[in-house]
Design a protein around this motif. Structure first.
Motif, short mmCIF file in Angstrom:
data_model
loop_
_atom_site.label_atom_id
_atom_site.label_comp_id
_atom_site.label_asym_id
_atom_site.label_seq_id
_atom_site.Cartn_x
_atom_site.Cartn_y
_atom_site.Cartn_z
N GLN A 125 0.84 -1.19 0.00
CA GLN A 125 0.00 0.00 0.00
C GLN A 125 0.88 1.25 0.00
O GLN A 125 1.84 1.33 0.76
CB GLN A 125 -0.89 0.01 1.24
CG GLN A 125 -1.82 -1.20 1.31
CD GLN A 125 -2.62 -1.18 2.58
OE1 GLN A 125 -2.65 -0.17 3.27
NE2 GLN A 125 -3.29 -2.26 2.89
N THR B 201 -6.58 3.80 -6.56
CA THR B 201 -7.31 3.37 -5.37
C THR B 201 -8.29 2.30 -5.82
O THR B 201 -9.19 2.56 -6.62
CB THR B 201 -8.06 4.54 -4.71
OG1 THR B 201 -7.11 5.55 -4.36
CG2 THR B 201 -8.78 4.08 -3.46
N THR C 114 -11.07 -0.79 -5.25
CA THR C 114 -12.11 -1.36 -4.40
C THR C 114 -12.58 -2.66 -5.03
O THR C 114 -13.14 -2.66 -6.13
CB THR C 114 -13.30 -0.40 -4.25
OG1 THR C 114 -12.83 0.86 -3.75
CG2 THR C 114 -14.33 -0.98 -3.29
N GLU C 115 -12.35 -3.78 -4.35
CA GLU C 115 -12.73 -5.09 -4.87
C GLU C 115 -14.18 -5.41 -4.49
O GLU C 115 -14.76 -4.76 -3.61
CB GLU C 115 -11.78 -6.16 -4.32
CG GLU C 115 -10.36 -6.02 -4.85
CD GLU C 115 -9.43 -7.10 -4.30
OE1 GLU C 115 -9.73 -7.62 -3.21
OE2 GLU C 115 -8.43 -7.41 -4.97
N ARG D 261 -12.77 -4.93 0.01
CA ARG D 261 -11.38 -4.60 0.33
C ARG D 261 -10.94 -3.41 -0.50
O ARG D 261 -11.15 -3.35 -1.70
CB ARG D 261 -10.48 -5.79 0.04
CG ARG D 261 -9.00 -5.50 0.31
CD ARG D 261 -8.12 -6.63 -0.17
NE ARG D 261 -6.71 -6.29 0.02
CZ ARG D 261 -5.75 -6.57 -0.84
NH1 ARG D 261 -6.03 -7.18 -1.98
NH2 ARG D 261 -4.49 -6.25 -0.60
N VAL D 262 -10.31 -2.44 0.15
CA VAL D 262 -9.82 -1.24 -0.52
C VAL D 262 -8.31 -1.14 -0.30
O VAL D 262 -7.83 -1.27 0.83
CB VAL D 262 -10.51 0.03 0.01
CG1 VAL D 262 -9.96 1.27 -0.69
CG2 VAL D 262 -12.02 -0.07 -0.18
N GLU E 238 -4.41 0.62 -2.21
CA GLU E 238 -3.85 1.55 -3.18
C GLU E 238 -2.58 0.97 -3.78
O GLU E 238 -1.85 0.22 -3.12
CB GLU E 238 -3.54 2.90 -2.52
CG GLU E 238 -4.81 3.64 -2.09
CD GLU E 238 -4.50 5.01 -1.50
OE1 GLU E 238 -3.37 5.19 -1.00
OE2 GLU E 238 -5.36 5.89 -1.55
N SER F 65 -14.72 -4.77 -10.04
CA SER F 65 -13.78 -3.95 -9.27
C SER F 65 -13.76 -2.51 -9.79
O SER F 65 -13.90 -2.28 -11.00
CB SER F 65 -12.37 -4.54 -9.35
OG SER F 65 -12.36 -5.85 -8.83
#
Length: 607
Positions: free
Chosen positions: A7, A26, A28-29, A33-34, A36, A117
């Motif tokens: 990250q 950035t 987002t799945e 889960r987030v 970078e 995603s």
């Protein structure tokens, strides 16, 4: 488990626009889960579900190799991947700002959809004129920050592959400077459960994959060497010596500091109290100037509390460090701090930094130091467990001579109960004494008397423990036991009476054993009284004993002194507390000093 993705965390910084800006995705799945991922100019970044991709998406609708970003000229997103020189498009396509796109030149703020995603693209350091960043306030260097000094264990210098590592001066100083601008983090789960990013396939490996495999093989070789050494080491200094050696061999670190967390007697980690257990520098030239070196408390606190490994770099160019002498004045461009983490605890940190203002650690160095720290932590935890078990074994052996096993377990589970002071509680006190022992001692040799006493006390202790009593003390040829301390139960008086009977019967059996050795038979008198007493640790900080004091104890001793050999005397309180289920004969009341009323007295019929 998907590929571990470092990250990148950015912090506000006044950077001018540039034709070669770094960028961040950035991501987002679908599972929420987030994370970078940092994009730098001059290379390609592959995106897909397979582990060998740079950006791995845990998304069933994403192809194994779905797309890539080419940052050689701007940031161009391309749907598909190259196979044998041919571009193969993905099945589910790529969408930029809601529109399907085969190729797109990405702009700041673009929203990318791949499968389920979401990826948001933005530049790092792009100055936004409508929302200017205020001029940073210099860190208050005019006011001296408190430096905390810890004593360090002496460490022996050792040879590395390249140079001579030197022990740093005793003690370490901390600073509280803010974090740097460009950072990378690895979470605890990724540190402990890190897996290879490369998968074994039939397709030929690229030059970059071969280079990565060689690097990982080198790291595995170092870690294997470390595991062989640590399996035979049970000394913290030696453990950290080996960890430091491997870090010097596998990374360009100039200094490595090992900090271990303080802990409470019951093993609870005090995460903000770190003690230096080792410090080394790569060569003597650094050692001579290392007295000025500090450790960032900001970084160590973050690593301990958030359970992450951190790579902080470009500190000298970060305006947030203006006035922060801890790194700027030293020329430190790069720092890695990794937690000594296991599944159950964070035991401290390994702190490494580079002092070359023109050099920095890489993500690969972060991975290696994190892995070394995790492996070191397992050994540290093992050493701590061995020491704790050794202490418990000694305590168990000591307490086991005076208390039943369940009481010993309770005391070991609650070390805080070992402190001076007492509590008032209901107990049944038992005194027992051998009748005619003085005359026996005059006739026998001292060594034979000692042998007889040891056998007698051993037999009586077993009886007391078997009935839930606590052996308070031996008094010459007598003993004192408590029933109801440390833990009170409704049947304490019953257990005390049963123990008294068992002691008389065990004495008869002991006589049959000792008479064959020429000893005359012995007999004991026993007194019991139930009442409130002050129970706890009495004495000083250097020496104390667990006992009971008060009128209840004094009266029980008076009853025993008035008993004859083979006799068990009970007070009315003990007879009543035992429930009246034992056969007793009432005797003449006992006149006791300092008591107005005579004490009702009963004799227990046990034979």
């Amino acid at each position: 488990m998907g590929r571990t993705v470092p990250q990148f965390i950015t912090r506000p910084c006044r950077l001018q626009s540039s034709t070669a800006l770094n960028a961040i995705l950035t991501i987002t799945e679908p599972n929420g889960r987030v994370f970078e991922y940092g994009i730098v100019p001059g290379r390609q970044f592959t995106i897909g579900r397979a582990k060998e991709n740079d950006i791995v998406l845990n998304d069933r609708r994403v192809s194994r190799r779905h797309a890539y970003i080419d940052s050689s000229t701007g940031y161009r997103l391309v749907d598909g991947y190259f196979e044998e020189g041919r571009l193969v498009r993905s099945v589910n396509h790529v969408f930029v700002n809601g529109a399907a796109s085969v190729e797109a030149q990405l702009a700041d703020g673009d929203e990318i959809t791949i499968g389920e995603s979401k990826l948001r693209f933005r530049f790092v350091g792009l100055e936004r004129k409508p929302d200017p960043v205020p001029e940073p306030v210099p860190y208050p260097s005019a006011v001296p920050q408190p430096a905390i000094h810890f004593a360090a264990q002496p460490a022996t210098a050792f040879r590395t592959d390249e140079t001579q590592a030197a022990s740093a001066p005793v003690g370490i100083r901390y600073d509280d400077a803010p974090l740097g601008h460009t950072m990378m983090e690895i979470s605890a789960r990724e540190i402990i459960g890190r897996q290879s990013h490369l998968s074994v396939e039939t397709t030929p490996a690229t030059a970059e994959e071969i280079k990565a495999l060689r690097r990982k093989a080198r790291n595995l070789e170092l870690l294997y060497e470390m595991s062989k050494t640590l399996g035979r080491v049970f000394d913290l200094e030696a453990i950290f010596d080996k960890a430091t050696e491997l870090i010097f061999r596998g990374t360009p670190a100039d200094r490595v500091v090992a900090l271990l967390a303080d802990e409470t007697p019951d093993g609870k980690i005090l995460e903000y109290s770190l003690v230096q257990v080792g410090a080394k520098v790569r060569d003597m030239s650094v050692a001579q100037s290392s007295e000025k070196l500090t450790v960032s408390r900001t970084i160590t606190n973050k690593v301990m509390s958030e359970k992450v490994a951190i790579l902080s770099q470009d500190a000298r160019t970060d305006e947030m460090f203006r006035g922060a002498e801890s790194i700027v004045a030293q020329g430190v461009r790069s720092t890695i701090c990794a937690p000594l983490i296991t599944e159950s605890n964070v035991h401290g940190v390994l702190y490494a930094d580079r002092l070359d203002p023109f050099a920095a650690f890489s993500p690969d160095h972060l991975e290696l130091i994190s892995a070394v720290a995790a492996q070191t932590a397992v050994t540290v935890e093992t050493v701590k467990s061995h020491k704790r078990l050794a202490r418990e074994e000694v305590a168990r052996a000591n307490y086991g001579r005076f208390m039943p096993e369940y009481v010993v377990r309770q005391l070991l589970n609650d070390p805080q109960s070992f402190r001076l002071g007492g509590v008032n509680q209901l107990v049944t006190v038992l005194f027992a004494d051998i009748r005619g022992f003085t005359a026996l001692s005059e006739r026998e040799k001292p060594e034979r008397i000692v042998n007889l006493l040891n056998r007698y006390f051993s037999a009586m202790s077993e009886v007391i423990f078997a009935h839930g009593g606590t052996l308070d003390k031996y008094i010459g040829d007598g003993l004192m036991a408590l029933f109801g301390a440390p833990t009170a139960t409704p049947v304490d008086a019953v257990n005390a009476v049963k123990a008294a009977v068992a002691m008389q019967k065990r004495t008869i059996l002991l006589n049959s054993e000792t008479q064959a050795e020429g000893f005359p038979p012995i007999s004991i008198g026993i007194g019991l009284h139930t009442g409130e007493a002050t129970v706890g640790y009495i004495g000083s900080d250097k020496r104390s004993e667990y006992t009971a004091i008060g009128d209840t104890v004094n009266l029980a001793a008076r009853l025993e002194s008035n008993s004859t050999g083979g006799q068990i005397l009970l007070s009315h309180a003990s007879a009543a507390a035992a429930g009246g289920v034992f056969p007793v004969i009432q005797r003449e009341p006992l006149i006791v000093k300092n008591r107005v009323q005579p004490v009702e007295l009963f004799e227990l019929k046990w034979s």
